[in-house]
Design an enzyme around this catalytic site. Structure first.
Site, short mmCIF file in Angstrom:
data_model
loop_
_atom_site.label_atom_id
_atom_site.label_comp_id
_atom_site.label_asym_id
_atom_site.label_seq_id
_atom_site.Cartn_x
_atom_site.Cartn_y
_atom_site.Cartn_z
N ASP A 230 0.69 -1.03 -0.16
CA ASP A 230 -0.11 0.08 0.06
C ASP A 230 0.90 1.30 -0.12
O ASP A 230 1.69 1.50 1.12
CB ASP A 230 -0.89 -0.02 1.41
N GLU A 314 -9.36 -9.03 -0.40
CA GLU A 314 -9.44 -10.50 -0.44
C GLU A 314 -10.38 -11.26 0.49
O GLU A 314 -10.56 -10.47 1.54
CB GLU A 314 -7.98 -11.04 -0.09
N THR A 473 -3.08 -15.24 -5.99
CA THR A 473 -1.58 -14.45 -5.83
C THR A 473 -0.53 -15.42 -5.61
O THR A 473 -0.63 -16.62 -5.68
CB THR A 473 -1.83 -13.21 -4.83
N GLU A 511 -2.11 -13.46 -10.09
CA GLU A 511 -1.45 -11.98 -9.88
C GLU A 511 -0.12 -12.52 -9.49
O GLU A 511 0.15 -13.61 -8.87
CB GLU A 511 -2.31 -11.21 -8.91
N LEU A 514 4.28 -9.76 -5.24
CA LEU A 514 5.05 -8.59 -4.87
C LEU A 514 5.85 -8.19 -6.39
O LEU A 514 5.59 -8.71 -7.36
CB LEU A 514 6.39 -8.95 -4.24
#
Length: 609
Positions: A230, A314, A473, A511, A514
């Site tokens: 974020d 999520e 992810t 996805e 990182l």
């Protein structure tokens, strides 16, 4: 035996040793937060597991010394990666060998989990069958790129217009299919209940459309700030936070009484505490307004709606918050079940089961955010997670998150039905402590996945009920890149989730967890995007690949010359559905493209900076 039965049996052989059955939650929480008794009495005990009701070995010492714990506990996952992976020229073979040696020494019982290539061929997966709507086994995987989190800023204005314009041009030239953008609840409905302002998002989506790109729109009902990656702060709408201030139990709460207002507690899903509306009604009204305001673009430009269902969008509890330094990778996290609505539900279930003493709160021996499994009584190898009490608590805790996900996916599916837009939901890639028996970090997040129970099968089945794509992810990660002391296995986790989606018959999208711009990460993504996964890892059988891959994220670094040279062939390999070829084979074509687009890419990099 039918292919479906074969798939069920094979998954059970690996992940559900003992044929543990999970019962469906029977009813949603009422306005008081109560949940009717789920059919806990129908549980079956796990064969071969003998545990006391409450294991009191709180002082149990982990295999890893406290010194080792602190050495990793002080680093975030991204910091650890940057510190330990070294240059692109490092020997990956050496890293892999070291990883397996350390894991086999420290966790010998997990060798089969981490070394599929050396196991015998115990079963066969079903091959893919063409359907009228499928892309086929040789189809490409469209690549999307996440836009910056604050592309629309807190003042509801489009940020960095020139940079966005140049960046979108560059992405289109590279063959990218489209972009993913967060549509923030805290921005659009900032001024008051049902007072929606879509102007900045209309401008942004029009800009994307003019460049011939598609949009994945994320209905972001969470706060931006406090999670990994974020880069800005976008809180929930002010009028929502006012209600949380009046009634703090609307926020998730840990055992110490610390509140987390990054997402409204799912225990209050059906409580009309937000100016007369329930949180679920607020989410539905928001999505309905989005549909009505962008109906001319849905299914054509806006091709996917991702329904946010928790922190970071999520489907999970905020069990590992980085805000205020509460959690650091690879801590196990904490259960988030201490607001009055969650406690009311837990109490109702415990009383209905005839075990009222189990309804006063979460496990007393579950440790704290930054401990490791073997430092706690609940999560260590033979801890109380596998006792009768542990099974009761984890079934309730995980079924609450499943019921929350079902409410939101049912709403999203109904609202966007007939628009042509695909509905998706995101599940977190919690890969640390995956090699332990209890899978502690997954349990605190609400995923009841252990050595003896497949927790992702039930999630995939819930998604399948509404035909929703499961977005997952950590696709870019390799096991040997992770700190072996933390028993990480992102590859094993991705494999398990892929098998769960295949068994449930739903698409899987991916996805990277990182920001990674190196060829090793690109190669891993290309390999895993084909979903050629069975019990032993990748194989030569053909399956339909991922529905899409979303790259994290558009930023200055992406447009640096060396990173861009690697990104362009990566997109082409994905788009063309090819297995990965040596990068040298793409050199000439990539150099030609990079040379032709250098001014544009340089402009994008400088403007993003």
């Amino acid at each position: 035996m039918s292919s479906a039965m074969c798939r069920s049996a094979t998954l059970a052989n690996r992940f559900v040793c003992g044929n543990v059955l999970t019962d469906r939650l029977q009813s949603e929480a009422s306005s008081s937060g109560r949940v009717e008794l789920a059919r806990f009495s129908a549980r079956r005990a796990v064969p071969g597991v003998s545990c006391s009701q409450r294991n009191q070995s709180d002082g149990h010492v982990a295999h890893t010394s406290s010194g080792s714990v602190s050495s990793f506990g002080s680093l975030s996952s991204e910091e650890w990666w940057r510190k330990n992976t070294g240059s692109a020229g490092d020997s990956t073979g050496g890293l892999r060998a070291t990883h397996h040696t350390q894991m086999d020494t420290m966790f010998p019982e997990h060798k089969s989990l981490l070394d599929w290539d050396n196991t015998a061929d115990e079963w066969k997966e079903h091959a893919f069958h063409e359907t009228p709507t499928s892309r086929g086994v040789h189809g490409g995987v469209p690549v999307f790129v996440m836009l910056p989190l604050d592309s629309v800023n807190i003042n509801n204005t489009l940020k960095r217009r020139r940079a966005l314009n140049a960046s979108l041009l560059a992405l289109k030239s590279a063959g990218v299919e489209g972009v993913m953008m967060d549509v923030w609840w805290g921005i659009v409905e900032k001024e008051g209940p049902r007072n929606y302002n879509w102007s900045a998002y209309r401008e942004l989506i029009d800009m994307v459309r003019k460049h011939g790109l598609k949009v994945q729109a994320v209905m972001s009902f969470h706060q931006c700030g406090g999670n990994v990656g974020d880069s800005c702060n976008i809180p929930l709408p002010p009028w929502v936070l006012e209600e949380v201030q009046k009634n703090p139990d609307l926020a998730y709460t840990d055992k110490a009484g610390k509140r987390n207002a990054e997402y409204i507690s799912l225990g209050a899903d059906n409580v009309p505490a937000l100016k007369g509306r329930t949180p679920v009604q607020c989410y539905a009204d928001f999505m309905r307004s989005f549909r009505d305001n962008f109906k001319d673009l849905l299914g054509d430009v806006i091709i996917e709606i991702q329904c946010g269902m928790g922190p970071a969008g999520e489907l999970r509890y905020p069990s590992y918050p980085e805000s205020e330094g509460r959690w650091r990778f690879p801590g196990i996290g904490e259960f988030q079940c201490y607001d009055k609505y969650m406690l009311a539900s837990l109490k109702a279930n415990a009383q209905a089961l005839g075990k009222p003493a189990w309804g006063h709160g979460g496990p007393c021996d579950a440790g704290n955010y930054n401990q490791w499994p073997d430092e706690t009584g609940f999560f260590h190898r033979d801890g109380s997670w596998c006792s009768e009490y542990g099974q009761f608590f984890m079934e309730w805790y995980s079924e609450m998150i499943l019921a929350h996900g079902e409410r939101l996916l049912a709403s999203a599916s109904g609202i966007f039905k007939g628009t042509g837009a695909v509905i998706s939901g995101k599940v977190a890639g919690i890969h640390w402590h995956y090699g332990t028996r209890s899978h502690a970090a997954e349990l605190t997040a609400g995923y009841y996945n252990t050595r003896t129970r497949d927790g992702y099968a039930t999630i995939a089945q819930m998604f399948a009920k509404y035909g929703v794509t499961l977005n997952f992810t950590c696709i870019e990660m390799r096991d040997y890149e992770q700190p072996s002391q933390a028993s990480c296995s992102p590859e094993g986790l991705v494999r398990q989730v892929a098998l769960a989606t295949r068994r449930a018959g739903i698409p899987m999208a991916g996805e990277n967890a990182l920001p990674r711009f190196d060829s090793s990460a690109h190669e891993q993504i290309v390999r895993k995007s084909r979903l050629r996964m069975n019990e032993h890892g990748d194989c030569h059988e053909e399956y339909e690949p991922m529905a899409a891959f979303t790259f994290l994220r558009m930023c200055e670094s992406l447009f640096h010359s060396e990173n861009w040279k690697l990104f362009v062939p990566f997109v082409r390999h994905m788009e063309e559905g090819r297995t990965f070829q040596p990068w040298e084979e793409e050199h000439h074509r990539t150099e030609t493209h990079v040379h032709a687009t250098r001014p544009l890419v340089q402009e994008a990099a400088s403007l993003m900076y």
